[in-house]
Design an enzyme around this catalytic site. Sequence first.
Site, PDB file in Angstrom:
ATOM      1  N   VAL A  15       0.835  -1.143  -0.172  1.00  0.00           N
ATOM      2  CA  VAL A  15      -0.190   0.073  -0.094  1.00  0.00           C
ATOM      3  C   VAL A  15       0.855   1.230  -0.143  1.00  0.00           C
ATOM      4  O   VAL A  15       0.469   2.289  -0.693  1.00  0.00           O
ATOM      5  CB  VAL A  15      -1.015  -0.161   1.288  1.00  0.00           C
ATOM      6  CG1 VAL A  15      -1.999   1.247   1.283  1.00  0.00           C
ATOM      7  CG2 VAL A  15      -1.766  -1.332   1.185  1.00  0.00           C
ATOM      8  N   LYS A 107      -6.966  -1.203  10.329  1.00  0.00           N
ATOM      9  CA  LYS A 107      -8.453  -1.687  10.776  1.00  0.00           C
ATOM     10  C   LYS A 107      -8.135  -2.166  12.293  1.00  0.00           C
ATOM     11  O   LYS A 107      -9.145  -1.745  13.090  1.00  0.00           O
ATOM     12  CB  LYS A 107      -8.983  -2.425   9.915  1.00  0.00           C
ATOM     13  CG  LYS A 107      -8.409  -3.885   9.606  1.00  0.00           C
ATOM     14  CD  LYS A 107      -8.201  -4.234   8.187  1.00  0.00           C
ATOM     15  CE  LYS A 107      -7.589  -3.341   7.592  1.00  0.00           C
ATOM     16  NZ  LYS A 107      -6.856  -3.928   6.205  1.00  0.00           N
ATOM     17  N   GLU A 131     -10.315   5.678   5.289  1.00  0.00           N
ATOM     18  CA  GLU A 131     -11.121   5.101   4.217  1.00  0.00           C
ATOM     19  C   GLU A 131     -10.447   3.582   3.825  1.00  0.00           C
ATOM     20  O   GLU A 131     -11.199   2.820   3.628  1.00  0.00           O
ATOM     21  CB  GLU A 131     -11.160   5.935   3.068  1.00  0.00           C
ATOM     22  CG  GLU A 131     -11.826   5.526   1.711  1.00  0.00           C
ATOM     23  CD  GLU A 131     -13.335   5.501   2.284  1.00  0.00           C
ATOM     24  OE1 GLU A 131     -13.849   4.344   2.513  1.00  0.00           O
ATOM     25  OE2 GLU A 131     -14.167   6.636   2.325  1.00  0.00           O
ATOM     26  N   GLY A 136     -10.960  -1.800   1.212  1.00  0.00           N
ATOM     27  CA  GLY A 136      -9.721  -1.395   0.267  1.00  0.00           C
ATOM     28  C   GLY A 136     -10.418  -0.261  -0.598  1.00  0.00           C
ATOM     29  O   GLY A 136     -10.312   0.988   0.187  1.00  0.00           O
ATOM     30  N   ILE A 138     -12.945   0.494  -2.022  1.00  0.00           N
ATOM     31  CA  ILE A 138     -14.338   0.958  -2.024  1.00  0.00           C
ATOM     32  C   ILE A 138     -14.679   2.340  -0.942  1.00  0.00           C
ATOM     33  O   ILE A 138     -14.299   2.127   0.211  1.00  0.00           O
ATOM     34  CB  ILE A 138     -15.465  -0.171  -1.601  1.00  0.00           C
ATOM     35  CG1 ILE A 138     -15.302  -1.368  -2.492  1.00  0.00           C
ATOM     36  CG2 ILE A 138     -16.711   0.337  -1.469  1.00  0.00           C
ATOM     37  CD1 ILE A 138     -16.072  -2.475  -2.157  1.00  0.00           C
ATOM     38  N   ASP A 203     -10.329  -9.912  10.494  1.00  0.00           N
ATOM     39  CA  ASP A 203     -10.209  -8.823   9.586  1.00  0.00           C
ATOM     40  C   ASP A 203     -11.523  -8.255   9.275  1.00  0.00           C
ATOM     41  O   ASP A 203     -11.601  -7.104   9.589  1.00  0.00           O
ATOM     42  CB  ASP A 203      -9.318  -9.133   8.618  1.00  0.00           C
ATOM     43  CG  ASP A 203      -9.110  -8.393   7.505  1.00  0.00           C
ATOM     44  OD1 ASP A 203      -8.327  -7.505   7.423  1.00  0.00           O
ATOM     45  OD2 ASP A 203     -10.122  -8.392   6.468  1.00  0.00           O
ATOM     46  N   LYS A 207     -13.426  -4.624  10.396  1.00  0.00           N
ATOM     47  CA  LYS A 207     -14.031  -3.664   9.270  1.00  0.00           C
ATOM     48  C   LYS A 207     -15.375  -3.392   9.637  1.00  0.00           C
ATOM     49  O   LYS A 207     -16.006  -2.177   9.688  1.00  0.00           O
ATOM     50  CB  LYS A 207     -13.710  -3.931   8.036  1.00  0.00           C
ATOM     51  CG  LYS A 207     -12.335  -4.231   7.444  1.00  0.00           C
ATOM     52  CD  LYS A 207     -12.293  -5.090   6.216  1.00  0.00           C
ATOM     53  CE  LYS A 207     -10.806  -5.466   5.796  1.00  0.00           C
ATOM     54  NZ  LYS A 207     -10.787  -6.420   4.829  1.00  0.00           N
ATOM     55  N   GLY A 304      -5.076  -4.680  -2.375  1.00  0.00           N
ATOM     56  CA  GLY A 304      -4.132  -4.466  -3.263  1.00  0.00           C
ATOM     57  C   GLY A 304      -3.512  -3.241  -3.582  1.00  0.00           C
ATOM     58  O   GLY A 304      -4.015  -2.204  -2.636  1.00  0.00           O
TER      59      GLY A 304
END
Length: 428
Positions: A15, A107, A131, A136, A138, A203, A207, A304
């Site tokens: 990232v 997160k 965000e 990811g 979205i 995970d 979120k 990704g």
Amino acid sequence: MTTPLRLGIAGLGTVGIGVVKIIQAHGDLLAARSGRPVVITAVSARSRDKDRGADLSAYAWEDDPVALATRDDVDVFVELMGGAEGPAKDATQAAIAAGKDVVTANKAMLALHGQDLAEQAEAADVVIRFEAAVAGGIPVVKALTEGLAGNAIRRVMGVMNGTCNYILTRMESSGLPYADVFEEANQLGYLEADPTLDVGGIDAGHKLSLLASVAFGTRVAFDAVELEGIERISIQDIRHAADMGFKIKLLGVAQMTGRGLEQRMSPCLVPDTSPLGQLDGGTNMVVLEGDSVGQIVLRGAGAGEGPTASAVMSDVIDIARGIRVPTFGVPAAQLEPAPPAKAAVPAPYYLRMRLFDKPGALAKVAAALGEAGISIDRMRQYGHSNETAPVLIVTHKTTRDALDHAMAGFAATGVVEGEPVAIRIEEV
Ligand code: HSE
């Protein structure tokens, strides 16, 4: 000359490098949209010498993320290291104390410490934006805090772990059992270093807890998320669910009920014709329901380099533009500590069990359901080669408590072999 917004990036993995690449490729576009240049002044990671496929020579290097976070030439601390505790949290707190805004994809840190960090940020008059932490690429946090800000949110749902969705859809398409597909996902590098974070639903639960806070104005309460992973989903259940017109998804659902905030991250059946049912592979989907807008469906890459960096940049640009939203949409002191409500909303359930093939067996199971006040919607018995037969039952809506009562009753009938499987059917 307008003052540039100066970023310090901690964490140069997938990232972090994605963010570097966007800033290097789109300098003019970012400056035009932000009203000022967005520049990187310093970076930090565990190893300085690694070839990361991007030219970092123009940036100052810090071995210590806390030193990076507190540099005079950093306005925004971009935390992309991960981990709920340790360096990520230490550096985030140091950045806040030094008066820096924070953008993070972390997160776990926010799910466990979000309330404290939000309070610290507001006391220091800085913002924390996240965000990239949820689904990811979205833009779901933005959708809730801005696009749907005029709505009372009724329900938030989502498939928010691409690895689990990959495993479940690959099991269905290949007919391979869970263990084989898990190993395949491992070989493909899809799994987190600790795979339980993915397949145990943790995970995705992190979120969901963040989205619930933003959606309902409540304090982040990860420990109140009812968590169940996908480890026990069998190829038989995937096939039988398909026969009955359903897909199995690791689905997060948060909704405010009369009894409190219900947050669940667990395998659910959804109709195979629904958008969630048709979500294949490693993609994410978030479904938002507001009282005025109705239902919104957002679909896209949940992980990704490009997608997650895209989400980081949306927060950076907001800060460059001077947009300052409280961490969870309303000031931290106003976030309500919502009482947790365990699976309060009734739903239909899918039941799979093996019955001994003798007269009255099915009647005994039906009686146990009837005694618990549960009505049968559909039922199917499959052929068998030994002394037990697989039976599927889809119930009408019932509560989890009533279902647990009925399942305890099954054991006493003497006609059910082993543990029945029960999976909630979510109305989407
Ligand atoms: N491991 C996650 C997923 C991405 O598979 O969706 C990071 O949260």
